[in-house]
Design a protein around this motif. Structure first.
Motif, PDB file in Angstrom:
ATOM      1  N   ALA A  66       0.713  -1.265  -0.102  1.00  0.00           N
ATOM      2  CA  ALA A  66       0.015   0.006   0.007  1.00  0.00           C
ATOM      3  C   ALA A  66       0.866   1.195  -0.067  1.00  0.00           C
ATOM      4  CB  ALA A  66      -0.916  -0.008   1.201  1.00  0.00           C
ATOM      5  N   ARG A 259      -1.254   3.373   5.552  1.00  0.00           N
ATOM      6  CA  ARG A 259      -2.575   2.852   6.010  1.00  0.00           C
ATOM      7  C   ARG A 259      -3.721   3.499   5.169  1.00  0.00           C
ATOM      8  NH1 ARG A 259      -0.263   3.563  11.025  1.00  0.00           N
ATOM      9  NH2 ARG A 259      -1.984   4.988  11.597  1.00  0.00           N
ATOM     10  N   LEU A 260      -3.875   4.818   5.189  1.00  0.00           N
ATOM     11  CA  LEU A 260      -4.929   5.210   4.200  1.00  0.00           C
ATOM     12  C   LEU A 260      -4.825   4.652   3.022  1.00  0.00           C
ATOM     13  CD1 LEU A 260      -4.644   9.092   5.293  1.00  0.00           C
ATOM     14  CD2 LEU A 260      -6.639   7.785   5.480  1.00  0.00           C
ATOM     15  N   ASN A 261      -3.836   4.559   2.299  1.00  0.00           N
ATOM     16  CA  ASN A 261      -3.964   4.028   1.048  1.00  0.00           C
ATOM     17  C   ASN A 261      -4.342   2.633   0.983  1.00  0.00           C
ATOM     18  OD1 ASN A 261      -2.312   6.223  -0.063  1.00  0.00           O
ATOM     19  ND2 ASN A 261      -0.486   5.240  -0.400  1.00  0.00           N
ATOM     20  N   SER A 262      -3.931   2.055   2.102  1.00  0.00           N
ATOM     21  CA  SER A 262      -4.426   0.412   2.088  1.00  0.00           C
ATOM     22  C   SER A 262      -5.850   0.445   2.223  1.00  0.00           C
ATOM     23  CB  SER A 262      -3.857  -0.269   3.252  1.00  0.00           C
ATOM     24  OG  SER A 262      -4.543  -0.146   4.391  1.00  0.00           O
ATOM     25  N   GLN A 263      -6.644   1.326   2.886  1.00  0.00           N
ATOM     26  CA  GLN A 263      -8.134   1.290   3.064  1.00  0.00           C
ATOM     27  C   GLN A 263      -8.906   1.995   1.873  1.00  0.00           C
ATOM     28  OE1 GLN A 263      -9.271  -0.878   4.805  1.00  0.00           O
ATOM     29  NE2 GLN A 263      -8.340  -0.949   6.732  1.00  0.00           N
ATOM     30  N   LEU A 264      -8.254   3.060   1.487  1.00  0.00           N
ATOM     31  CA  LEU A 264      -9.054   4.006   0.455  1.00  0.00           C
ATOM     32  C   LEU A 264      -8.679   3.641  -0.917  1.00  0.00           C
ATOM     33  CD1 LEU A 264      -8.606   7.436   2.137  1.00  0.00           C
ATOM     34  CD2 LEU A 264     -10.425   5.715   2.400  1.00  0.00           C
TER      35      LEU A 264
END
Ligand code: PMP
Ligand code: GLU
Length: 398
Positions: A66, A259-264
């Motif tokens: 991510a 982490r934002l990338n991983s979810q968004l």
């Protein structure tokens, strides 16, 4: 359908909207000269094209981590260490879909609802919108007459709610490059008031005269610990459509953006990551050539604007000129000026109002020099048909 209030409040990016309009008019047969959007006219360097093709053909088209591939993060860390003179590690890098996306990730990771974020006018169109979307309150500070930072005015705007300082050098739209002493003074303010600094350095390589761009991270470990660099491939490597950028920041912030990338979004585009890695590791010769060409265009455009009598702060970097057109504005301000210019002379430029400075318009000189010549003719014709309005600081005839 009822929209979320924060999304509903987002304005369409003026630069992208104008570019789309100019292209639609051109497709409909109008001879439009498009100096609106800021993107290099060259193709990406050969090494980038080869790497992208190799990634596609070699099946390197799967999800990546991510926060980006380890090899690209290594290349970015090495690049920053070499250019900012301070060691960065891959753990301090999060690769994103673009500098715009990196900026959004950083601001979302930093801003709590109601936090004030100070930015210097003129400011790139997306800063206000991203800060507001993240729940923050943009605080815009007027510049000095030469469009440099007015440090006293900035400090006056800092309150108990101020959490961050957003800087951009070289500046879109003015081309102003902060001096080392200005960067030091701004960083000292950030230290004094305990603010984070987001420094948008996307035009860092495009400086045509004077000292190179100076980053706050180069000042001291203490400043570095409160600073986030946003950068990307779009401008220096002519890779706007590849959509690839990054944050370089203290580990916890870089990890949060990952982490934002991983979810968004999952992860940045695998093909563009391979292409960007090739750009950073080969340092393609096309970059220097493109920069030299931009320098010639800049000189030509600035001389032409001067001949037309338009007061234009000298842009040391980026690829925009930002002349003051106040003597020619009516009640509609710079957007009316740009509307008429497009309608009457088929010349697309961006109103200064989009950057918080309504007395100006922005012209991108990332187009062929012959086109710039034709654009100057059209602008001259336009100014001649528009009576100057009385201006406070001494208007001149075109
Ligand atoms: N910052 C500034 C100041 C810009 O002008 C741009 C325009 N492209 C960006 C960030 C975003 O670049 P990109 O999203 O293409 O990487
Ligand atoms: N940054 C460029 C510009 O200001 C590209 C368009 C955008 O993303 O705003 O024109």
């Amino acid at each position: 359908m009822r929209l979320n209030a924060r999304v509903d409040a987002i304005a369409l990016s003026t630069t992208l909207a104008l570019d789309a309009r100019a292209k639609a008019l051109a497709a409909a047969g109008r001879d439009v000269i498009n100096m609106s959007v800021g993107e290099p006219d060259a193709n990406a360097p050969e090494a980038v094209q080869v790497a992208a093709e190799r990634a596609v053909r070699g099946g390197k088209v799967r999800y990546t981590p991510a926060e980006g591939t380890q090899s690209l993060r290594k290349a970015i860390a090495a690049h920053i260490s070499a250019t900012r003179g301070v060691e960065f590690t891959p753990a301090e890098i999060a690769v994103c879909h673009s500098a715009k996306h990196a900026l959004s990730g950083a601001l979302m990771a930093l801003i709590e609802t109601g936090d004030e974020v100070v930015m210097l006018l003129p400011a790139w169109v997306s800063y206000v919108e991203i800060v507001k979307y993240a729940g923050g309150v943009p605080v815009e500070v007027a510049p000095r007459p030469d469009l440099g930072p007015d440090l006293a005015a900035i400090e006056r705007k800092i309150t108990k709610k101020t959490r961050g300082l957003l800087i951009n050098s070289p500046c879109n739209p003015s081309g102003y490059v902060l001096s080392e002493s200005e960067v030091r003074a701004l960083s000292a303010l950030a230290e004094k008031h305990d603010l984070w600094i987001v420094t948008d350095e996307i035009y860092r390589r495009l400086v045509y005269e004077g000292a190179p761009n100076y980053s706050p991270v180069s000042i001291s470990p203490a400043v570095r610990a409160r600073t986030v660099i946003v950068d990307g491939a779009s401008k220096a490597f002519a890779m706007t459509g590849y959509r690839i950028g990054y944050v370089a920041a203290p580990k916890d912030l870089a990890a949060a953006v990952g982490r934002l990338n991983s979810q968004l979004t999952g992860c940045p585009n695998a093909i563009s990551q391979a292409a960007f890695e090739a750009a950073l590791t080969t340092e393609p010769p096309e970059v220097g050539a493109m920069c030299a060409e931009f320098g010639k265009r800049r000189d030509f455009l600035i001389a032409g604007l001067k001949q037309l009598g338009l007061e234009t702060p000298i842009p040391r970097g980026a690829f925009y000129a930002f002349p003051n057109v106040r003597p020619y504005l009516d009640a509609r301000g710079s957007s009316g000026f740009c509307e008429d210019l497009l309608e009457q002379q088929n010349l697309a430029v961006v109103p200064g109002s989009a950057f918080g400075s309504d007395d100006y318009v922005r012209l991108s000189y990332a187009i062929a020099i012959e086109e710039i010549g034709r654009a100057l003719d059209r602008l001259g014709a336009f100014l001649r048909t528009h009576a100057e309005r009385p201006a406070p600081s001494g208007a001149r005839k075109a």
